[in-house]
Write a protein that holds these residues in place. Structure first.
Motif, PDB file in Angstrom:
ATOM      1  N   ILE A  19       0.818  -1.221   0.000  1.00  0.00           N
ATOM      2  CA  ILE A  19       0.000   0.000   0.000  1.00  0.00           C
ATOM      3  C   ILE A  19       0.847   1.265   0.000  1.00  0.00           C
ATOM      4  N   LYS A  20       1.863   1.327   0.832  1.00  0.00           N
ATOM      5  CA  LYS A  20       2.719   2.531   0.896  1.00  0.00           C
ATOM      6  C   LYS A  20       3.341   2.818  -0.464  1.00  0.00           C
ATOM      7  N   ASP A  21       3.829   1.768  -1.137  1.00  0.00           N
ATOM      8  CA  ASP A  21       4.441   1.959  -2.455  1.00  0.00           C
ATOM      9  C   ASP A  21       3.407   2.431  -3.478  1.00  0.00           C
ATOM     10  N   ILE A  22       2.228   1.805  -3.477  1.00  0.00           N
ATOM     11  CA  ILE A  22       1.164   2.203  -4.400  1.00  0.00           C
ATOM     12  C   ILE A  22       0.847   3.680  -4.214  1.00  0.00           C
ATOM     13  N   TYR A  23       0.647   4.072  -2.974  1.00  0.00           N
ATOM     14  CA  TYR A  23       0.283   5.457  -2.678  1.00  0.00           C
ATOM     15  C   TYR A  23       1.427   6.417  -3.033  1.00  0.00           C
ATOM     16  N   ASN A  24       2.652   6.054  -2.677  1.00  0.00           N
ATOM     17  CA  ASN A  24       3.791   6.938  -2.957  1.00  0.00           C
ATOM     18  C   ASN A  24       4.003   7.137  -4.454  1.00  0.00           C
ATOM     19  N   ILE A  25       3.836   6.085  -5.232  1.00  0.00           N
ATOM     20  CA  ILE A  25       3.957   6.226  -6.685  1.00  0.00           C
ATOM     21  C   ILE A  25       2.881   7.161  -7.209  1.00  0.00           C
ATOM     22  N   LYS A  38      -3.317  17.971 -15.208  1.00  0.00           N
ATOM     23  CA  LYS A  38      -4.125  17.791 -13.996  1.00  0.00           C
ATOM     24  C   LYS A  38      -5.465  17.174 -14.397  1.00  0.00           C
ATOM     25  N   GLY A  39      -5.876  16.172 -13.685  1.00  0.00           N
ATOM     26  CA  GLY A  39      -7.113  15.478 -14.006  1.00  0.00           C
ATOM     27  C   GLY A  39      -6.892  14.183 -14.765  1.00  0.00           C
ATOM     28  N   TYR A  40      -5.650  13.920 -15.222  1.00  0.00           N
ATOM     29  CA  TYR A  40      -5.380  12.660 -15.911  1.00  0.00           C
ATOM     30  C   TYR A  40      -5.641  11.480 -14.980  1.00  0.00           C
ATOM     31  N   PHE A  41      -5.337  11.673 -13.712  1.00  0.00           N
ATOM     32  CA  PHE A  41      -5.538  10.623 -12.730  1.00  0.00           C
ATOM     33  C   PHE A  41      -6.004  11.258 -11.443  1.00  0.00           C
ATOM     34  N   LEU A  42      -7.091  10.757 -10.893  1.00  0.00           N
ATOM     35  CA  LEU A  42      -7.642  11.306  -9.664  1.00  0.00           C
ATOM     36  C   LEU A  42      -7.225  10.426  -8.491  1.00  0.00           C
ATOM     37  N   PRO A  43      -6.611  11.018  -7.481  1.00  0.00           N
ATOM     38  CA  PRO A  43      -5.979  10.231  -6.410  1.00  0.00           C
ATOM     39  C   PRO A  43      -6.963   9.519  -5.499  1.00  0.00           C
ATOM     40  N   PHE A  44      -6.495   8.399  -4.962  1.00  0.00           N
ATOM     41  CA  PHE A  44      -7.177   7.664  -3.910  1.00  0.00           C
ATOM     42  C   PHE A  44      -6.384   7.864  -2.626  1.00  0.00           C
ATOM     43  N   THR A  45      -7.004   7.576  -1.517  1.00  0.00           N
ATOM     44  CA  THR A  45      -6.301   7.608  -0.230  1.00  0.00           C
ATOM     45  C   THR A  45      -5.647   6.249   0.002  1.00  0.00           C
ATOM     46  N   GLU A  46      -4.722   6.204   0.957  1.00  0.00           N
ATOM     47  CA  GLU A  46      -4.122   4.923   1.327  1.00  0.00           C
ATOM     48  C   GLU A  46      -5.184   3.960   1.828  1.00  0.00           C
ATOM     49  N   GLU A  47      -6.154   4.480   2.577  1.00  0.00           N
ATOM     50  CA  GLU A  47      -7.223   3.644   3.109  1.00  0.00           C
ATOM     51  C   GLU A  47      -8.043   3.006   1.990  1.00  0.00           C
ATOM     52  N   TYR A  49      -6.938   2.284  -1.057  1.00  0.00           N
ATOM     53  CA  TYR A  49      -6.117   1.216  -1.643  1.00  0.00           C
ATOM     54  C   TYR A  49      -6.120  -0.028  -0.753  1.00  0.00           C
ATOM     55  N   LEU A  50      -6.071   0.185   0.537  1.00  0.00           N
ATOM     56  CA  LEU A  50      -6.100  -0.951   1.465  1.00  0.00           C
ATOM     57  C   LEU A  50      -7.428  -1.700   1.339  1.00  0.00           C
ATOM     58  N   LYS A  51      -8.514  -0.962   1.225  1.00  0.00           N
ATOM     59  CA  LYS A  51      -9.831  -1.572   1.057  1.00  0.00           C
ATOM     60  C   LYS A  51      -9.869  -2.420  -0.219  1.00  0.00           C
ATOM     61  N   ILE A  52      -9.241  -1.931  -1.282  1.00  0.00           N
ATOM     62  CA  ILE A  52      -9.228  -2.664  -2.559  1.00  0.00           C
ATOM     63  C   ILE A  52      -8.474  -3.981  -2.410  1.00  0.00           C
ATOM     64  N   VAL A  53      -7.240  -3.920  -1.899  1.00  0.00           N
ATOM     65  CA  VAL A  53      -6.435  -5.152  -1.836  1.00  0.00           C
ATOM     66  C   VAL A  53      -6.969  -6.139  -0.802  1.00  0.00           C
ATOM     67  N   ASP A  54      -7.698  -5.646   0.201  1.00  0.00           N
ATOM     68  CA  ASP A  54      -8.263  -6.537   1.205  1.00  0.00           C
ATOM     69  C   ASP A  54      -9.572  -7.193   0.778  1.00  0.00           C
ATOM     70  N   ASN A  55     -10.194  -6.689  -0.293  1.00  0.00           N
ATOM     71  CA  ASN A  55     -11.465  -7.256  -0.748  1.00  0.00           C
ATOM     72  C   ASN A  55     -11.507  -7.290  -2.281  1.00  0.00           C
ATOM     73  N   PRO A  56     -10.662  -8.117  -2.906  1.00  0.00           N
ATOM     74  CA  PRO A  56     -10.577  -8.127  -4.369  1.00  0.00           C
ATOM     75  C   PRO A  56     -11.847  -8.587  -5.068  1.00  0.00           C
ATOM     76  N   LEU A  57     -12.646  -9.439  -4.432  1.00  0.00           N
ATOM     77  CA  LEU A  57     -13.880  -9.882  -5.080  1.00  0.00           C
ATOM     78  C   LEU A  57     -14.856  -8.733  -5.260  1.00  0.00           C
ATOM     79  N   LYS A  58     -14.857  -7.795  -4.330  1.00  0.00           N
ATOM     80  CA  LYS A  58     -15.777  -6.657  -4.406  1.00  0.00           C
ATOM     81  C   LYS A  58     -15.216  -5.511  -5.244  1.00  0.00           C
TER      82      LYS A  58
END
Length: 176
Positions: A19-25, A38-47, A49-58
């Protein structure tokens, strides 16, 4: 830009340890955007990203590209329900669909074909999951990403305004 030895590139599904690497990149890439980008990519929070990797089916999966044991890029295969919104713009999607929700490459590693490599990897993983359609969005003006996706077989199907009137193409590729 340093040329990398693609034989030493590892791509794998990310976990909470990444997660730290994903967010830092993400933060480095956004900080290096020109004003017009600006606007090419809209940022997510670390939280988020954590939610995504912890629940890949959803939510889907994030795949990282590692070179010399350092994450240098990643791509997010999103399976969120927002696909219903996208389906409203593309009428010929009848089967299971997912979204490329960001391809992020550290600035010093651009020019190595990592976007195409990661998207191709994502497509293989999507096929394994029974996904037959992949949608991608590209901001108007991001000719590099648009060209890469079109070279991979993605077709512009529509466009819309998102997040403060940022125009974005909607592309579709039907997986075989």
């Amino acid at each position: 830009m340093p040329k990398i030895d693609l034989d030493n590139l590892e791509i794998r599904t990310c976990s909470s340890d990444d997660i730290k690497d994903i967010y830092n990149i993400q933060e480095i890439v956004i900080a290096n955007f020109k004003k017009s980008e600006k606007g090419y990519f809209l940022p997510f929070t670390e939280e988020c990203y954590l939610k995504i990797v912890d629940n890949p089916l959803k939510y889907g999966e994030i795949y990282g590209a590692f070179y010399d044991n350092k994450m240098i890029a990643w791509v997010f295969l999103s399976v969120l329900t927002r696909m219903e919104l996208i389906k409203g713009f593309i009428l010929d999607i009848n089967e299971k669909c997912a979204d490329i929700d960001g391809v992020i490459v550290l600035p010093e590693y651009r020019g190595n074909g990592l976007q195409k490599i990661l998207v191709s990897y994502l497509e293989d993983k999507a096929k394994d999951k029974g996904i037959t359609n992949i949608v991608a969005e590209v901001t108007f003006g991001n000719g590099f990403s648009l060209r890469n996706l079109q070279e991979l077989g993605y077709e512009i199907k529509s466009w819309y305004k998102k997040d403060g009137n940022i125009k974005r193409y909607i592309l579709l590729k039907k997986l075989k």
